[in-house]
Motif scaffolding. Sequence first.
Motif, PDB file in Angstrom:
ATOM      1  N   PRO A 143      13.192   3.291   2.068  1.00  0.00           N
ATOM      2  CA  PRO A 143      12.105   2.916   2.974  1.00  0.00           C
ATOM      3  C   PRO A 143      12.587   1.846   3.959  1.00  0.00           C
ATOM      4  CG  PRO A 143      11.709   2.035   0.772  1.00  0.00           C
ATOM      5  CD  PRO A 143      12.933   2.883   0.683  1.00  0.00           C
ATOM      6  N   PHE A 144      12.153   1.969   5.201  1.00  0.00           N
ATOM      7  CA  PHE A 144      12.520   1.024   6.253  1.00  0.00           C
ATOM      8  C   PHE A 144      11.337   0.125   6.620  1.00  0.00           C
ATOM      9  CE2 PHE A 144      14.194   0.655  10.878  1.00  0.00           C
ATOM     10  CZ  PHE A 144      14.804  -0.554  10.595  1.00  0.00           C
ATOM     11  N   SER A 145      10.116   0.582   6.319  1.00  0.00           N
ATOM     12  CA  SER A 145       8.944  -0.256   6.545  1.00  0.00           C
ATOM     13  C   SER A 145       7.904   0.026   5.476  1.00  0.00           C
ATOM     14  CB  SER A 145       8.350  -0.015   7.938  1.00  0.00           C
ATOM     15  OG  SER A 145       7.733   1.238   8.017  1.00  0.00           O
ATOM     16  N   MET A 146       6.973  -0.905   5.354  1.00  0.00           N
ATOM     17  CA  MET A 146       5.879  -0.749   4.392  1.00  0.00           C
ATOM     18  C   MET A 146       4.593  -1.251   5.028  1.00  0.00           C
ATOM     19  SD  MET A 146       6.685  -3.822   1.702  1.00  0.00           S
ATOM     20  CE  MET A 146       7.048  -5.491   2.284  1.00  0.00           C
ATOM     21  N   GLY A 202      11.970  -3.793   7.100  1.00  0.00           N
ATOM     22  CA  GLY A 202      13.029  -4.388   6.304  1.00  0.00           C
ATOM     23  C   GLY A 202      14.404  -4.092   6.872  1.00  0.00           C
ATOM     24  N   ASP A 203      15.385  -4.024   6.007  1.00  0.00           N
ATOM     25  CA  ASP A 203      16.781  -3.866   6.401  1.00  0.00           C
ATOM     26  C   ASP A 203      17.150  -2.401   6.563  1.00  0.00           C
ATOM     27  OD1 ASP A 203      19.281  -4.801   7.085  1.00  0.00           O
ATOM     28  OD2 ASP A 203      20.003  -4.900   5.028  1.00  0.00           O
ATOM     29  N   ASN A 204      18.034  -2.139   7.518  1.00  0.00           N
ATOM     30  CA  ASN A 204      18.566  -0.785   7.702  1.00  0.00           C
ATOM     31  C   ASN A 204      20.022  -0.700   7.246  1.00  0.00           C
ATOM     32  OD1 ASN A 204      20.045  -2.066   9.676  1.00  0.00           O
ATOM     33  ND2 ASN A 204      19.146  -0.964  11.393  1.00  0.00           N
ATOM     34  N   GLY A 205      20.504  -1.743   6.602  1.00  0.00           N
ATOM     35  CA  GLY A 205      21.883  -1.808   6.141  1.00  0.00           C
ATOM     36  C   GLY A 205      22.739  -2.734   6.984  1.00  0.00           C
ATOM     37  N   MET A 206      22.187  -3.196   8.131  1.00  0.00           N
ATOM     38  CA  MET A 206      22.960  -4.050   9.031  1.00  0.00           C
ATOM     39  C   MET A 206      22.178  -5.260   9.538  1.00  0.00           C
ATOM     40  SD  MET A 206      24.796  -1.093  11.321  1.00  0.00           S
ATOM     41  CE  MET A 206      23.263  -0.326  11.786  1.00  0.00           C
ATOM     42  N   ILE A 214       0.827  -1.203   0.000  1.00  0.00           N
ATOM     43  CA  ILE A 214       0.000   0.000   0.000  1.00  0.00           C
ATOM     44  C   ILE A 214       0.866   1.260   0.000  1.00  0.00           C
ATOM     45  CG2 ILE A 214      -1.764   1.294   1.268  1.00  0.00           C
ATOM     46  CD1 ILE A 214      -2.699  -1.369  -0.044  1.00  0.00           C
ATOM     47  N   GLU A 215       1.883   1.273   0.876  1.00  0.00           N
ATOM     48  CA  GLU A 215       2.739   2.454   0.973  1.00  0.00           C
ATOM     49  C   GLU A 215       4.011   2.115   1.724  1.00  0.00           C
ATOM     50  OE1 GLU A 215       0.833   5.493   3.302  1.00  0.00           O
ATOM     51  OE2 GLU A 215       0.549   4.174   5.016  1.00  0.00           O
ATOM     52  N   TYR A 216       5.041   2.926   1.482  1.00  0.00           N
ATOM     53  CA  TYR A 216       6.228   2.905   2.329  1.00  0.00           C
ATOM     54  C   TYR A 216       5.873   3.743   3.549  1.00  0.00           C
ATOM     55  CZ  TYR A 216       8.702   1.315  -1.878  1.00  0.00           C
ATOM     56  OH  TYR A 216       9.114   0.630  -2.989  1.00  0.00           O
ATOM     57  N   THR A 217       6.205   3.263   4.733  1.00  0.00           N
ATOM     58  CA  THR A 217       5.719   3.884   5.950  1.00  0.00           C
ATOM     59  C   THR A 217       6.795   4.669   6.692  1.00  0.00           C
ATOM     60  OG1 THR A 217       4.318   1.918   6.104  1.00  0.00           O
ATOM     61  CG2 THR A 217       4.242   3.438   7.946  1.00  0.00           C
ATOM     62  N   ASP A 218       7.946   4.073   6.917  1.00  0.00           N
ATOM     63  CA  ASP A 218       9.063   4.728   7.605  1.00  0.00           C
ATOM     64  C   ASP A 218      10.270   4.720   6.673  1.00  0.00           C
ATOM     65  OD1 ASP A 218       8.142   4.943  10.625  1.00  0.00           O
ATOM     66  OD2 ASP A 218       7.534   2.960   9.922  1.00  0.00           O
ATOM     67  N   PHE A 219      11.162   5.689   6.867  1.00  0.00           N
ATOM     68  CA  PHE A 219      12.348   5.796   6.026  1.00  0.00           C
ATOM     69  C   PHE A 219      13.590   5.879   6.899  1.00  0.00           C
ATOM     70  CE2 PHE A 219       8.873   7.079   3.404  1.00  0.00           C
ATOM     71  CZ  PHE A 219       9.199   6.638   2.134  1.00  0.00           C
ATOM     72  N   LEU A 220      14.696   5.350   6.372  1.00  0.00           N
ATOM     73  CA  LEU A 220      15.965   5.437   7.090  1.00  0.00           C
ATOM     74  C   LEU A 220      16.436   6.884   7.125  1.00  0.00           C
ATOM     75  CD1 LEU A 220      17.836   2.361   5.576  1.00  0.00           C
ATOM     76  CD2 LEU A 220      16.649   2.515   7.770  1.00  0.00           C
TER      77      LEU A 220
END
Length: 128
Positions: free
Chosen positions: A25-28, A49-53, A7-13
């Motif tokens: 995007p960090f969550s959806m 999802g992933d934050n790079g680590m 539906i949407e990307y919710t949070d961003f790094l």
Amino acid sequence: MALVKVIEYTDFLDHKILGYDKDMPFSMTVEIIKKYKGVESKKRIKIWGDNGMLCRPYISNFEVGKYYLIAPRKILSDSDEGNKGDYDFFACTTDYLSVDFYKGIAFGKYSTKQKEVSLREFESALNK
């Protein structure tokens, strides 16, 4: 395990990821179209999802408006990587399948020999 629509990307790094020139995007938020396994009763859920680590898939792999077959894990406690009651992808080897909802076909690594499967065939295999 469920068929979902993003539906949407919710949070961003708050930092950049090498090789990705947009805000990552960090969550959806996804809408559950069909639940195959699990006890979730909500129609929409948030997946982190992933934050790079974290060795999870990046949320940018999932396109808004597209469909996927996924098997996320429920988060049991709040942390910097997600909130209690939300979901995440829990392993480096997490697989998911892209779905052409209108053709009824899932694409990706379904098995070592098969790169696509009809939703009907997928559902039949789950019921065996």
